[in-house]
Scaffold this motif. Structure first.
Motif, PDB file in Angstrom:
ATOM      1  N   SER A  64     -84.623 -21.796   2.790  1.00 30.87           N
ATOM      2  CA  SER A  64     -83.955 -21.540   1.809  1.00 30.87           C
ATOM      3  C   SER A  64     -82.313 -21.457   2.150  1.00 30.87           C
ATOM      4  O   SER A  64     -82.270 -20.513   3.029  1.00 30.87           O
ATOM      5  N   LEU A  65     -81.235 -21.897   1.097  1.00 37.30           N
ATOM      6  CA  LEU A  65     -80.300 -20.914   1.539  1.00 37.30           C
ATOM      7  C   LEU A  65     -79.127 -21.055   0.092  1.00 37.30           C
ATOM      8  O   LEU A  65     -80.067 -21.592  -1.508  1.00 37.30           O
ATOM      9  N   VAL A  66     -78.192 -20.615   0.160  1.00 40.79           N
ATOM     10  CA  VAL A  66     -77.420 -19.924  -1.251  1.00 40.79           C
ATOM     11  C   VAL A  66     -75.696 -19.585  -0.779  1.00 40.79           C
ATOM     12  O   VAL A  66     -75.942 -19.452   1.114  1.00 40.79           O
ATOM     13  N   PHE A  67     -74.820 -20.511  -1.039  1.00 40.51           N
ATOM     14  CA  PHE A  67     -73.609 -19.358  -0.323  1.00 40.51           C
ATOM     15  C   PHE A  67     -73.530 -18.035  -1.969  1.00 40.51           C
ATOM     16  O   PHE A  67     -73.499 -18.538  -2.869  1.00 40.51           O
ATOM     17  N   ASP A  68     -72.790 -18.030  -0.828  1.00 42.67           N
ATOM     18  CA  ASP A  68     -71.973 -16.029  -1.235  1.00 42.67           C
ATOM     19  C   ASP A  68     -70.899 -16.729  -1.615  1.00 42.67           C
ATOM     20  O   ASP A  68     -70.081 -17.420  -1.864  1.00 42.67           O
ATOM     21  N   THR A  69     -70.169 -15.719  -1.771  1.00 46.86           N
ATOM     22  CA  THR A  69     -68.826 -16.054  -3.163  1.00 46.86           C
ATOM     23  C   THR A  69     -67.415 -16.069  -2.022  1.00 46.86           C
ATOM     24  O   THR A  69     -66.704 -16.449  -2.621  1.00 46.86           O
ATOM     25  N   LYS A  70     -67.783 -16.206  -0.848  1.00 51.58           N
ATOM     26  CA  LYS A  70     -66.698 -16.286  -0.343  1.00 51.58           C
ATOM     27  C   LYS A  70     -66.994 -17.944   0.893  1.00 51.58           C
ATOM     28  O   LYS A  70     -66.266 -18.489   1.010  1.00 51.58           O
ATOM     29  N   GLY A  71     -68.101 -18.497   0.377  1.00 54.87           N
ATOM     30  CA  GLY A  71     -68.539 -19.874   1.014  1.00 54.87           C
ATOM     31  C   GLY A  71     -69.279 -19.812   1.916  1.00 54.87           C
ATOM     32  O   GLY A  71     -69.460 -21.280   2.517  1.00 54.87           O
ATOM     33  N   ILE A 112     -84.215 -17.087  -1.734  1.00 49.48           N
ATOM     34  CA  ILE A 112     -83.038 -15.741  -1.984  1.00 49.48           C
ATOM     35  C   ILE A 112     -82.284 -16.737  -3.395  1.00 49.48           C
ATOM     36  O   ILE A 112     -81.781 -17.286  -3.422  1.00 49.48           O
ATOM     37  N   ALA A 113     -81.629 -15.145  -3.319  1.00 47.59           N
ATOM     38  CA  ALA A 113     -80.768 -15.453  -4.646  1.00 47.59           C
ATOM     39  C   ALA A 113     -79.531 -14.204  -4.265  1.00 47.59           C
ATOM     40  O   ALA A 113     -79.907 -13.151  -4.589  1.00 47.59           O
ATOM     41  N   LEU A 114     -78.143 -14.692  -4.950  1.00 46.90           N
ATOM     42  CA  LEU A 114     -76.872 -13.264  -4.839  1.00 46.90           C
ATOM     43  C   LEU A 114     -76.873 -12.918  -5.980  1.00 46.90           C
ATOM     44  O   LEU A 114     -77.273 -13.398  -6.989  1.00 46.90           O
ATOM     45  N   GLU A 115     -77.285 -11.675  -5.574  1.00 45.81           N
ATOM     46  CA  GLU A 115     -76.945 -10.877  -6.765  1.00 45.81           C
ATOM     47  C   GLU A 115     -74.983 -11.446  -7.518  1.00 45.81           C
ATOM     48  O   GLU A 115     -74.753 -10.823  -6.354  1.00 45.81           O
ATOM     49  N   PRO A 116     -75.454 -10.837  -8.717  1.00 44.21           N
ATOM     50  CA  PRO A 116     -74.359 -10.702  -9.434  1.00 44.21           C
ATOM     51  C   PRO A 116     -72.912 -10.767  -9.198  1.00 44.21           C
ATOM     52  O   PRO A 116     -71.700 -10.797  -8.908  1.00 44.21           O
ATOM     53  N   SER A 117     -72.947  -9.311  -8.286  1.00 37.53           N
ATOM     54  CA  SER A 117     -72.137  -8.512  -8.004  1.00 37.53           C
ATOM     55  C   SER A 117     -71.908  -8.905  -6.172  1.00 37.53           C
ATOM     56  O   SER A 117     -70.279  -8.382  -6.086  1.00 37.53           O
ATOM     57  N   GLY A 118     -72.232  -9.773  -5.754  1.00 34.89           N
ATOM     58  CA  GLY A 118     -71.983 -10.477  -4.495  1.00 34.89           C
ATOM     59  C   GLY A 118     -72.197  -9.383  -3.479  1.00 34.89           C
ATOM     60  O   GLY A 118     -72.229 -10.143  -2.010  1.00 34.89           O
ATOM     61  N   GLY A 119     -72.427  -8.392  -3.613  1.00 33.66           N
ATOM     62  CA  GLY A 119     -72.400  -7.362  -2.570  1.00 33.66           C
ATOM     63  C   GLY A 119     -74.046  -7.707  -1.614  1.00 33.66           C
ATOM     64  O   GLY A 119     -74.425  -6.968  -0.319  1.00 33.66           O
ATOM     65  N   SER A 120     -75.070  -8.513  -2.376  1.00 28.97           N
ATOM     66  CA  SER A 120     -76.387  -8.254  -1.810  1.00 28.97           C
ATOM     67  C   SER A 120     -77.403  -9.366  -1.647  1.00 28.97           C
ATOM     68  O   SER A 120     -76.609 -10.086  -3.108  1.00 28.97           O
TER      69      SER A 120
END
Length: 578
Positions: A64-71, A112-120
């Motif tokens: 699994s992979l996901v992008f965070d808010t910074k790319g 994997i899922a990025l939480e809405p806050s982007g911090g976790s």
């Protein structure tokens, strides 16, 4: 998602890239990123070109992979339970290790899922039946699902919708909405065959779930209806859609078959949600597993308020700290009081605290409380009520810690009973509590004072208790002599528990007896069946336990003897016991 997945391989690959002085990878804004066995690909959808971005060493399989808010790409290594973060715009160096979930018994990482806050992020583990929350700043992990004291079922796909609601695939047959704070299942829909990958499309407002039946499901966020779409003609019937992603009006799907055989091989599929047709296919992708469109990289959402503690106080009250609970708070968020900013502290993505000055509660009023994130996105508002002074008695609080002294690593139970209160909190990270009564187990590393504050129509009241932590320092642990006399009783009888304790400051006996003298004492018991009683004592030197068992025999059985004498033509009876 299939067994053995993303990331350890990337570690070794990046070492290879660094050694060979490979040029940096340009992040493709029109690409989807795909894992396949030991490779990460970028799929340029505009040109339908597949480019190998990373190659993992032999023996690793990416998942699994996901992008965070910074790319940055966040990915997992299923076979080592490692989580890494990697910057694809540089393409050099090694990824940063976020966490190793194998240390907490997790394996077969699924999604994997990025939480809405982007911090976790959230990470699901098939083998441990758990969902973990990973803090991206320090890599610390906590268990979100199942809630404490409950048993979970296999989780797979994870996704948040655009309002911060969390959804998860469970048991390969169910999609559930989970409380993003407690992990409790709030709602679910079953009958989703092979439910695996999961995504949300903000344009349609619908959830999309990969299936092992040759297609995908479309589900409304109320989880009231599911519709299956077959991809017959694009993939063989009965084969699996594993990874799913979304961007704009398109759905991106990964067809997983493990390894290629003859003409059957993994594919990346673009599905047009406007025309309900497959619009693009790229193959072969050996072991294709997960997909993350870059245009779908995480972006902060507006904050959501759920509760205030306290939510009322009497006019003329002194300044106090208000706890604001909700979702999607980010560092730098500000609590507003009728539009004016309060001094605010960020606790985490679900909680803020704000100082309310005495001048702001001087007169009766109804106040609109809100939250504004640094990007200017504002929340809904909740009402804080300032009542007329003298509207009731102030809260009364009974607050205790038992035991009051523990050894390092030990636990104490905070207990409280409150009257005349509408809300209450305990500091030291405990937060909102029942405004009537309750208990909370604590295990402080050092001596800690806990402050309970309660609010009601008559104002507020504050009470403190201290839990003292001792490491021993040469003091002996409690010594316990514990006995039962007699050790065997007849049902309905009584046995006397007796004890003598030294070096103790507090003691309890289980089986509902509770706190007892920490020096000596007796207690009569009448168990209905064999029962073991455990006496635990605490002192400056630590804690000790001892136990006794009381056996219970059944009551005497009545024995009725009836005889008949034909010569005397009469019956006679005898009653006795055996």
């Amino acid at each position: 998602m299939k067994p053995l997945k993303l990331s350890l391989g990337i570690l070794a690959l990046l070492l290879v890239l660094a050694q060979s002085r490979a040029s940096a990878t340009v992040l493709c804004s029109s690409c989807a990123y795909i894992t396949g066995n030991d490779v990460v690909y970028s799929w340029d959808v505009g040109h339908n070109q597949l480019t190998q971005v990373l190659t993992a060493p032999a023996g690793s399989t990416l998942d699994s992979l996901v992008f965070d808010t910074k790319g940055d790409i966040i990915f997992d290594s299923d076979n080592t339970s490692d989580l890494y973060i990697y910057n694809p715009t540089t393409g050099t160096g090694v990824p940063t290790l976020l966490a190793n979930l194998g240390a907490v018994g997790a394996s077969n990482l699924a999604d994997i899922a990025l939480e809405p806050s982007g911090g976790s992020i959230l990470v699901s583990s098939r083998n441990s039946d758990q969902i973990f929350r990973i803090n991206l700043s320090n890599g610390q992990s906590t268990v979100l699902y199942p809630p404490s004291g409950t048993t979970g079922v296999r989780p797979d796909g994870l996704v948040y919708d655009n309002t911060g609601r969390l959804f998860a695939c469970l048991s390969l047959s169910e999609v559930a909405q989970l409380d993003p704070v407690t992990g409790k299942i709030l709602n679910s829909i079953s009958g989703i065959k092979g439910a695996d990958g999961l995504t949300f499309n903000s344009t349609t407002g619908m959830l999309y779930v990969g299936s092992d039946d040759g297609g995908f499901y479309t589900i409304d966020t109320n989880l009231s209806n599911a519709t299956f779409t077959s991809l017959a003609g694009t993939i063989p019937a009965g084969e699996e859609i594993d990874g799913v992603g979304t961007a704009g009006t398109f759905l991106y799907l990964v067809h997983w078959v493990g390894s290629c055989s003859n003409s059957d091989c993994g594919k990346a599929i673009q599905y047009n949600l406007s025309t309900n047709q497959v619009s693009l296919v790229n193959q072969p992708i050996n072991g294709a597993d997960d997909i993350a469109p870059l245009s779908g990289l995480g972006s902060p959402l507006e904050p959501i308020l759920s509760s205030l503690t306290p939510n009322t106080t009497a006019a003329g009250s002194p300044a106090f700290t208000m706890t604001v609970n909700g979702l999607q708070f980010v560092s730098g968020a500000t609590v507003t009081w009728n539009g004016s900013n309060l001094t605010t502290a960020f606790v985490n993505s679900t909680q803020l605290t704000a100082v309310v000055p005495a001048a702001d509660v001087a007169n009766p009023a109804s106040i609109n409380v809100g939250v504004t994130n640094p990007d200017s996105q504002a929340s809904n508002t909740l009402t804080f009520t300032i009542t007329s002074s003298g509207g009731g008695n102030p809260p009364t609080i009974a607050f205790t810690a038992n035991p009051g002294t523990i050894s390092a690593g030990g636990a104490s139970t905070l207990s409280w009973t409150i009257a005349n209160a509408t809300s209450a909190v305990i500091n030291q990270g405990i937060g909102s509590i029942s405004p009537t009564s309750g208990t909370q187990s604590v295990s402080p590393a050092n001596s800690t004072t806990y402050t309970l504050t309660a609010w009601g129509l008559g104002g507020s009241t504050q009470v403190q208790v201290t839990v003292t932590v001792n490491s021993g320092g040469g003091v002996n642990a409690p010594s316990i002599s514990f006995s039962a006399s007699p050790t065997t009783i007849t049902s309905g009888g009584t046995s006397t528990l007796s004890w003598t304790i030294t070096n103790a400051t507090s003691a309890v006996i289980d089986q509902g007896i509770g706190p007892v003298s920490p020096t000596s004492g007796t207690q009569g018991v009448s168990p209905t069946g064999m029962t073991t009683y455990i006496l635990t004592a605490w002192g400056l030197g630590g804690s000790s336990s001892n136990q006794v068992t009381v056996n219970v025999n059944p009551p005497p059985r009545a024995d009725l003897h009836l005889g008949f004498s034909s010569s005397r033509q009469s019956a006679h009876w005898r009653y006795g016991t055996v």
